[in-house]
Write a protein that holds these residues in place. Structure first.
Motif, PDB file in Angstrom:
ATOM      1  N   ARG A   1       0.837  -1.218   0.000  1.00  0.00           N
ATOM      2  CA  ARG A   1       0.000   0.000   0.000  1.00  0.00           C
ATOM      3  C   ARG A   1       0.865   1.259   0.000  1.00  0.00           C
ATOM      4  O   ARG A   1       0.573   2.218  -0.698  1.00  0.00           O
ATOM      5  N   GLU A   2       1.935   1.245   0.788  1.00  0.00           N
ATOM      6  CA  GLU A   2       2.817   2.410   0.868  1.00  0.00           C
ATOM      7  C   GLU A   2       3.458   2.745  -0.477  1.00  0.00           C
ATOM      8  O   GLU A   2       3.642   3.912  -0.796  1.00  0.00           O
ATOM      9  N   VAL A   3       3.800   1.716  -1.251  1.00  0.00           N
ATOM     10  CA  VAL A   3       4.495   1.970  -2.523  1.00  0.00           C
ATOM     11  C   VAL A   3       3.551   2.104  -3.711  1.00  0.00           C
ATOM     12  O   VAL A   3       4.004   2.321  -4.831  1.00  0.00           O
ATOM     13  N   GLY A   4       2.222   1.975  -3.476  1.00  0.00           N
ATOM     14  CA  GLY A   4       1.309   2.272  -4.566  1.00  0.00           C
ATOM     15  C   GLY A   4       0.151   1.338  -4.817  1.00  0.00           C
ATOM     16  O   GLY A   4      -0.681   1.614  -5.685  1.00  0.00           O
ATOM     17  N   ALA A   5       0.055   0.223  -4.105  1.00  0.00           N
ATOM     18  CA  ALA A   5      -1.092  -0.669  -4.321  1.00  0.00           C
ATOM     19  C   ALA A   5      -2.380   0.042  -3.914  1.00  0.00           C
ATOM     20  O   ALA A   5      -2.442   0.659  -2.859  1.00  0.00           O
TER      21      ALA A   5
END
Length: 113
Positions: free
Chosen positions: A29-33
């Protein structure tokens, strides 16, 4: 995680991270999911993972990138593809892989006159 970041940079609208470890899902989630699926909560990887992916992307996914090499996860990814979608395998498969490609290959093309 690199695949998620690349999808984000390329402008993908829906990016689904799949894992069974909470810290990896949080990082995804942090990197873009845009969505994550915790496979530890699914009774069956093949049927339930494909269903969970289809709930997020009802028409199917354009691309799946597998880094696990887990046949059940690869199969679920193939079953969740949009017609003419693609699966990219980065993980090493241990054992013999048999996957039904009919859902991906069954495409209706318009009549050409």
């Amino acid at each position: 995680m690199a695949a998620i970041m690349a999808a984000k940079v390329r402008g993908a609208k829906t990016i689904i991270g799949v894992d069974r470890i909470k810290s990896r899902l949080d990082l995804a989630r942090e990197v873009g999911a845009t969505h994550v699926i915790d496979t530890s909560k699914l009774p069956s990887l093949t049927t339930d993972l494909a269903k969970a992916i289809r709930e997020i992307a009802p028409r199917g996914t354009n691309a799946n990138i597998d880094t696990t090499g887990v046949i059940a996860i690869i199969d679920a990814g193939v079953q969740s593809l949009h017609p003419m979608g693609q699966t990219i395998l980065i993980g090493i498969v241990n054992g013999q892989m048999s996957i039904d490609l009919a859902p991906v290959l069954s495409v209706s093309l318009p009549d050409v006159q």
